[in-house]
Design an enzyme around this catalytic site. Structure first.
Site, PDB file in Angstrom:
ATOM      1  N   GLU A 125      58.977  79.364  -6.414  1.00 10.76           N
ATOM      2  CA  GLU A 125      58.336  80.520  -6.613  1.00 10.76           C
ATOM      3  C   GLU A 125      57.126  80.579  -5.942  1.00 10.76           C
ATOM      4  O   GLU A 125      56.982  79.953  -5.616  1.00 10.76           O
ATOM      5  CB  GLU A 125      58.517  80.271  -8.145  1.00 10.76           C
ATOM      6  CG  GLU A 125      59.597  80.674  -8.585  1.00 10.76           C
ATOM      7  CD  GLU A 125      59.175  80.982 -10.233  1.00 10.76           C
ATOM      8  OE1 GLU A 125      58.944  81.531 -10.986  1.00 10.76           O
ATOM      9  OE2 GLU A 125      60.647  80.741 -11.232  1.00 10.76           O
ATOM     10  N   ALA A 128      54.916  78.795  -7.239  1.00  5.78           N
ATOM     11  CA  ALA A 128      55.140  77.236  -8.317  1.00  5.78           C
ATOM     12  C   ALA A 128      56.197  76.891  -7.036  1.00  5.78           C
ATOM     13  O   ALA A 128      57.350  77.146  -7.348  1.00  5.78           O
ATOM     14  CB  ALA A 128      55.919  77.517  -9.391  1.00  5.78           C
ATOM     15  N   GLU A 242      68.519  64.053  -4.323  1.00  4.08           N
ATOM     16  CA  GLU A 242      68.659  65.408  -2.725  1.00  4.08           C
ATOM     17  C   GLU A 242      67.455  64.892  -2.145  1.00  4.08           C
ATOM     18  O   GLU A 242      67.530  64.858  -1.064  1.00  4.08           O
ATOM     19  CB  GLU A 242      68.193  66.437  -3.705  1.00  4.08           C
ATOM     20  CG  GLU A 242      69.033  67.004  -5.105  1.00  4.08           C
ATOM     21  CD  GLU A 242      68.670  67.814  -5.823  1.00  4.08           C
ATOM     22  OE1 GLU A 242      69.262  68.566  -6.243  1.00  4.08           O
ATOM     23  OE2 GLU A 242      67.075  68.526  -5.214  1.00  4.08           O
ATOM     24  N   GLN A 336      56.981  64.761  24.674  1.00  5.44           N
ATOM     25  CA  GLN A 336      56.205  64.828  25.877  1.00  5.44           C
ATOM     26  C   GLN A 336      56.742  63.893  26.407  1.00  5.44           C
ATOM     27  O   GLN A 336      56.049  64.571  27.973  1.00  5.44           O
ATOM     28  CB  GLN A 336      54.830  63.525  25.080  1.00  5.44           C
ATOM     29  CG  GLN A 336      54.149  63.456  26.529  1.00  5.44           C
ATOM     30  CD  GLN A 336      52.589  64.647  26.231  1.00  5.44           C
ATOM     31  OE1 GLN A 336      52.525  65.474  24.843  1.00  5.44           O
ATOM     32  NE2 GLN A 336      51.678  64.576  26.746  1.00  5.44           N
ATOM     33  N   LEU A 337      57.769  63.317  26.811  1.00  4.92           N
ATOM     34  CA  LEU A 337      58.481  62.513  28.020  1.00  4.92           C
ATOM     35  C   LEU A 337      59.051  64.044  28.814  1.00  4.92           C
ATOM     36  O   LEU A 337      59.932  63.430  29.781  1.00  4.92           O
ATOM     37  CB  LEU A 337      58.915  61.122  26.942  1.00  4.92           C
ATOM     38  CG  LEU A 337      58.567  60.264  26.693  1.00  4.92           C
ATOM     39  CD1 LEU A 337      59.610  59.094  26.359  1.00  4.92           C
ATOM     40  CD2 LEU A 337      57.063  59.744  27.616  1.00  4.92           C
ATOM     41  N   GLY A 363      61.878  69.370  -0.892  1.00 10.21           N
ATOM     42  CA  GLY A 363      62.451  68.420  -1.310  1.00 10.21           C
ATOM     43  C   GLY A 363      61.409  67.040  -2.268  1.00 10.21           C
ATOM     44  O   GLY A 363      62.016  65.929  -2.542  1.00 10.21           O
TER      45      GLY A 363
HETATM   46  C1  LIG Z   1      62.895  75.500   4.777  1.00 10.92           C
HETATM   47  C2  LIG Z   1      62.760  76.012   3.869  1.00 10.92           C
HETATM   48  C3  LIG Z   1      63.817  75.236   2.693  1.00 10.92           C
HETATM   49  C4  LIG Z   1      63.143  75.442   1.153  1.00 10.92           C
HETATM   50  N1  LIG Z   1      64.668  75.836   0.607  1.00 10.92           N
HETATM   51  C5  LIG Z   1      64.609  75.744  -0.779  1.00 10.92           C
HETATM   52  C6  LIG Z   1      65.825  76.119  -1.355  1.00 10.92           C
HETATM   53  O1  LIG Z   1      66.724  76.135  -1.236  1.00 10.92           O
HETATM   54  N2  LIG Z   1      65.279  76.062  -2.969  1.00 10.92           N
HETATM   55  C7  LIG Z   1      64.122  76.527  -3.495  1.00 10.92           C
HETATM   56  O2  LIG Z   1      63.938  75.970  -4.981  1.00 10.92           O
HETATM   57  N3  LIG Z   1      63.032  76.126  -2.736  1.00 10.92           N
HETATM   58  C8  LIG Z   1      63.547  75.295  -1.432  1.00 10.92           C
HETATM   59  N4  LIG Z   1      62.320  75.449  -0.583  1.00 10.92           N
HETATM   60  C9  LIG Z   1      61.043  75.187  -0.972  1.00 10.92           C
HETATM   61  C10 LIG Z   1      60.583  74.248  -0.862  1.00 10.92           C
HETATM   62  O3  LIG Z   1      60.874  72.946  -1.939  1.00 10.92           O
HETATM   63  C11 LIG Z   1      59.216  74.288  -1.187  1.00 10.92           C
HETATM   64  O4  LIG Z   1      58.190  74.464  -0.199  1.00 10.92           O
HETATM   65  C12 LIG Z   1      58.182  72.900  -1.741  1.00 10.92           C
HETATM   66  O5  LIG Z   1      58.360  71.910  -3.338  1.00 10.92           O
HETATM   67  C13 LIG Z   1      56.337  72.941  -1.405  1.00 10.92           C
HETATM   68  O6  LIG Z   1      56.424  74.108  -2.171  1.00 10.92           O
HETATM   69  P1  LIG Z   1      55.298  75.138  -2.392  1.00 10.92           P
HETATM   70  O7  LIG Z   1      55.832  75.691  -1.050  1.00 10.92           O
HETATM   71  O8  LIG Z   1      54.930  75.982  -2.966  1.00 10.92           O
HETATM   72  O9  LIG Z   1      53.670  73.855  -1.564  1.00 10.92           O
HETATM   73  P2  LIG Z   1      52.559  73.929  -2.706  1.00 10.92           P
HETATM   74  O10 LIG Z   1      52.894  73.931  -4.457  1.00 10.92           O
HETATM   75  O11 LIG Z   1      51.881  74.985  -2.963  1.00 10.92           O
HETATM   76  O12 LIG Z   1      51.566  72.932  -2.081  1.00 10.92           O
HETATM   77  C14 LIG Z   1      50.991  72.660  -0.763  1.00 10.92           C
HETATM   78  C15 LIG Z   1      50.842  71.200  -0.163  1.00 10.92           C
HETATM   79  O13 LIG Z   1      50.016  71.024  -1.125  1.00 10.92           O
HETATM   80  C16 LIG Z   1      50.356  69.565  -1.361  1.00 10.92           C
HETATM   81  N5  LIG Z   1      49.922  68.894  -2.574  1.00 10.92           N
HETATM   82  C17 LIG Z   1      50.060  70.167  -3.393  1.00 10.92           C
HETATM   83  N6  LIG Z   1      50.581  69.293  -4.301  1.00 10.92           N
HETATM   84  C18 LIG Z   1      50.302  67.847  -4.381  1.00 10.92           C
HETATM   85  C19 LIG Z   1      50.070  66.843  -5.624  1.00 10.92           C
HETATM   86  N7  LIG Z   1      50.529  66.834  -6.766  1.00 10.92           N
HETATM   87  N8  LIG Z   1      49.410  65.842  -4.774  1.00 10.92           N
HETATM   88  C20 LIG Z   1      49.252  65.759  -3.196  1.00 10.92           C
HETATM   89  N9  LIG Z   1      49.366  66.663  -2.479  1.00 10.92           N
HETATM   90  C21 LIG Z   1      49.694  68.178  -3.084  1.00 10.92           C
HETATM   91  C22 LIG Z   1      50.685  68.996  -0.974  1.00 10.92           C
HETATM   92  O14 LIG Z   1      50.352  68.624   0.417  1.00 10.92           O
HETATM   93  C23 LIG Z   1      51.976  70.646  -0.421  1.00 10.92           C
HETATM   94  O15 LIG Z   1      52.639  70.465   0.822  1.00 10.92           O
HETATM   95  C24 LIG Z   1      62.563  75.367   0.664  1.00 10.92           C
HETATM   96  C25 LIG Z   1      61.336  74.974   1.778  1.00 10.92           C
HETATM   97  C26 LIG Z   1      61.649  75.732   3.135  1.00 10.92           C
HETATM   98  C27 LIG Z   1      60.105  75.077   3.823  1.00 10.92           C
END
Ligand SMILES: Cc1cc2nc3c(=O)[nH]c(=O)nc-3n(C[C@H](O)[C@H](O)[C@H](O)COP(=O)(O)OP(=O)(O)OC[C@H]3O[C@@H](n4cnc5c(N)ncnc54)[C@H](O)[C@@H]3O)c2cc1C
Length: 377
Positions: A125, A128, A242, A336-337, A363
């Protein structure tokens, strides 16, 4: 025991031919329209490439998860990461198989196996992603229905799916124990709407979307699992599998990036020689090939453990984090290559470069993987 046997090799070859012919060869069309036509899914279904590990009584291939992973490794090798087959076959079908009633399985799995119905999973979301227990989409009981309100983001297959397994809060006060999974039939669904198909850096053929639910009525019979409040545990139980999916795609991409770059550098001339004749090129490719080979060996180990029912969450986290990090590193070195051509989207390596990046994010972000690994130490 090894998951790489004659059968999975045959599935890999069949799938590779499918991805190259139906998806990669028509990339420009998919990129421009931001989704892949349903006929491609139907073709995959006819070839037996969807729901390979779902029992044949539900229309699936009756194989093991190794067969699904062979398809997904072939997808990575083909250079495609846009067809949302990993979510459809590897994730959604397995939630329904594992936690669904006989009626839910019989309703959804056979049309998913042919590609008539496409599946999506709605966890993330706007507020989240990594912290899934903080989701705010609610499902409030009203007689024999839930009334669902909320929004989801980044949903793979989002604009084209007919069915979604949706993470909701059935008890907003109960934290992780208040999360449930419900199956939502999106075909005739007042209150449901698809927002934007998101403008991503790569994977342009994938219709990754925003979804909105306003007073959507979902029969209580669509709950996954006999009781409410099991959604978080169900998601945690499915996540190791997954993560193998993402690692298998990464492994295919790693091997292809090296093969593609060996081929390219052997035919490109500079300073009177091929690029491959430079010692730097040879050392780079020797290192990349070593990385791809060691990644493949680790993946094989994890898949074999999974098939024996012994893959633990820390190992699943390791293989997801390590292979996707290495996928991005190796592809960057291969770009790069290729010189300037490596930055041109008409070259496969450039597309692989832009498509690889979110593998480290979805994931479960790789940082989350490290917290899981650290917890096991
Ligand atoms: C192309 C694509 C396809 C997707 N498909 C789906 C789908 O089909 N269904 C679905 O439900 N979701 C999907 N997602 C969502 C994806 O699972 C989330 O983007 C991912 O779980 C990260 O959540 P967020 O983007 O809210 O990042 P946030 O939770 O805001 O986190 C941002 C960054 O903060 C850092 N971080 C967060 N928590 C911690 C921690 N505890 N400790 C240390 N570092 C942390 C990490 O570096 C993280 O990347 C997709 C995303 C993309 C980009």
């Amino acid at each position: 025991m090894t998951w790489r046997d004659d059968e999975t090799k045959a599935v890999f070859d069949l799938a590779l031919e499918f991805f190259e012919r139906e998806v990669v060869a028509r990339n420009e069309q998919w990129d421009a329209q931001r989704h892949i036509d349903r006929e491609v899914w139907h073709t995959a279904g006819k070839l037996g490439l969807l729901l390979c590990s779902i029992p044949d009584q539900y229309g699936g291939g009756g194989g093991t998860f190794a067969h699904d992973l062979a398809v997904l490794e072939a997808q990575g090798y083909s250079g495609d990461l846009s067809l949302g087959i990993s979510v459809h076959s590897g994730i959604v079908a397995h939630y329904i198989l594992e936690y669904g009633t006989e009626e839910q399985r019989a309703t959804w799995l056979p049309p998913m196996a042919t590609g008539k119905v496409l599946g999506a999973i709605g966890m993330s979301e706007p507020g989240a992603g990594s912290d899934l227990k903080a989701i705010r989409t609610t499902a409030v009981r009203d007689g024999d229905h839930y009334v669902v309100n909320g929004s989801k983001i980044f949903i793979t297959n989002g604009s084209s799916a007919e069915v979604i397994v949706l993470a909701v809060k059935t008890d907003p006060q109960a934290g992780a124990r208040g999360v449930s999974l419900v199956i939502v039939d999106l075909r005739d669904c007042p209150g449901f709407s698809v927002g934007r198909v998101l403008d991503k850096v790569g994977q342009h053929g994938a219709d990754t979307s925003e979804l909105s639910f306003t007073d959507v009525r979902v029969p209580v019979a669509n709950l996954l699992g006999p009781q409410e409040g099991q959604g978080f545990a169900q998601m945690m139980a499915q996540l190791p599998q997954e993560r193998l999916i993402i690692a298998a795609q990464a492994c295919g991409a790693l091997k292809r990036a090296v093969a593609e770059t060996v081929r390219y550098t052997k035919q490109r001339q500079a300073f009177g020689n091929s690029l491959f004749d430079f010692q730097n090129t040879q050392f780079e490719l020797a290192e990349c090939h070593t990385i791809a080979t060691t990644c493949s060996v680790f993946l094989d180990h994890c898949i074999d453990s999974h098939l024996r029912g012994e893959l633990d969450p820390a190992e699943a986290a390791m293989v997801k984090y390590w292979l996707t990090d290495k996928q991005c590193e190796v592809i960057d070195r291969c770009v790069q290559l290729h010189g300037g051509y490596g930055y041109m989207r008409e070259y496969l390596i450039a597309r692989m470069y832009e498509d690889a990046r979110p593998q480290r994010i979805y994931g479960g972000a790789n940082e989350i993987m490290k917290t899981i690994i650290a917890r096991s130490l």
